[in-house]
Design a protein around this motif. Structure first.
Motif, PDB file in Angstrom:
ATOM      1  N   PHE A 121       4.346   3.753 -45.844  1.00  0.00           N
ATOM      2  CA  PHE A 121       4.427   4.721 -44.917  1.00  0.00           C
ATOM      3  C   PHE A 121       3.164   5.547 -45.165  1.00  0.00           C
ATOM      4  CE2 PHE A 121       5.132   8.969 -43.455  1.00  0.00           C
ATOM      5  CZ  PHE A 121       5.580   8.843 -42.150  1.00  0.00           C
TER       6      PHE A 121
ATOM      7  N   PHE B 234      10.893   3.054 -40.527  1.00  0.00           N
ATOM      8  CA  PHE B 234      10.798   4.421 -41.460  1.00  0.00           C
ATOM      9  C   PHE B 234      11.629   5.473 -41.017  1.00  0.00           C
ATOM     10  CE2 PHE B 234       6.367   2.615 -41.763  1.00  0.00           C
ATOM     11  CZ  PHE B 234       6.531   2.204 -43.258  1.00  0.00           C
TER      12      PHE B 234
ATOM     13  N   SER C 260      14.533   7.666 -42.439  1.00  0.00           N
ATOM     14  CA  SER C 260      14.343   8.552 -43.522  1.00  0.00           C
ATOM     15  C   SER C 260      12.938   9.403 -43.372  1.00  0.00           C
ATOM     16  CB  SER C 260      13.710   7.471 -44.718  1.00  0.00           C
ATOM     17  OG  SER C 260      15.233   6.674 -45.041  1.00  0.00           O
ATOM     18  N   ILE C 261      12.832   9.992 -41.914  1.00  0.00           N
ATOM     19  CA  ILE C 261      11.683  10.598 -41.658  1.00  0.00           C
ATOM     20  C   ILE C 261      12.103  12.059 -41.413  1.00  0.00           C
ATOM     21  CG2 ILE C 261      10.133  11.094 -39.717  1.00  0.00           C
ATOM     22  CD1 ILE C 261       9.034   9.086 -41.444  1.00  0.00           C
TER      23      ILE C 261
ATOM     24  N   TYR D 219       8.690  11.118 -45.658  1.00  0.00           N
ATOM     25  CA  TYR D 219       9.302  10.021 -45.839  1.00  0.00           C
ATOM     26  C   TYR D 219       9.962  10.150 -47.252  1.00  0.00           C
ATOM     27  CZ  TYR D 219      10.615   5.019 -46.266  1.00  0.00           C
ATOM     28  OH  TYR D 219      11.194   4.145 -46.586  1.00  0.00           O
TER      29      TYR D 219
ATOM     30  N   ASP E 274      12.264   7.704 -49.848  1.00  0.00           N
ATOM     31  CA  ASP E 274      12.695   6.332 -50.333  1.00  0.00           C
ATOM     32  C   ASP E 274      14.083   6.511 -50.917  1.00  0.00           C
ATOM     33  OD1 ASP E 274      12.187   3.446 -51.162  1.00  0.00           O
ATOM     34  OD2 ASP E 274      12.222   4.099 -53.124  1.00  0.00           O
TER      35      ASP E 274
END
Length: 158
Positions: A24, A51, A54-55, A151, A153
């Motif tokens: 990212f 992505f 999870s943004i 972002y 994880d």
């Protein structure tokens, strides 16, 4: 900058962060094209498909300084148990403490630098853990940060 809270504001995190965060960051970095930071318009949702869940996109408001959720990915919504879109970060944050979350956004918006946050937090949802996160500045004029893209994880998701 390193405090007792586990955050970094240098690129040292790239040596040890999860691959998804590194990927990212590289995507964001590729959109700068010689500038300090890209604009929101430079980010293409089609290119960011892996992505998106999870943004987070956060608008930076000035006078007084405030941070407001503009877009929140589905994993971020699941972790909170509600959708904070349209709310202030102080009302909808998900992190160790509201103050630490706000500090992350302040650092990005004032110093125009990445913040790598290693303070993972469990959610109320079984098997969902917010792992490391990266917050990156966005600017329409390459001078003032008007948005922050974050972002996360997520780990332990089954």
């Amino acid at each position: 900058m390193k405090s007792t809270y586990d955050r970094l504001t240098t690129l040292d995190f790239l040596d040890t962060c999860p691959e998804s965060i590194r990927a990212f960051y590289k995507y964001w970095d590729s959109k700068r094209q010689g500038r300090q930071m890209p604009s929101r318009a430079d980010l293409d949702p089609i290119e960011m498909k892996e992505f998106l869940s999870s943004i987070i996109l956060v608008d930076v408001k000035r006078q007084p300084l405030d941070f407001v959720y503009r877009l929140v990915g589905t994993k971020e919504v699941d972790a909170r148990g509600f959708d904070p879109t349209g709310r202030s970060v102080s009302e909808g944050s998900f992190g160790a403490t509201v103050e630490e979350v706000l500090t992350n956004y302040r650092i990005v918006s004032e110093h125009k630098c990445p913040v790598y946050d290693r303070e993972g937090v469990p959610s109320d949802i079984a098997n969902l853990w917010q792992g490391d996160a990266i917050l990156l500045p966005l600017s329409d004029d390459d001078e003032m940060v008007n948005m922050v893209v974050a972002y996360t994880d997520f780990i332990h998701i089954k």
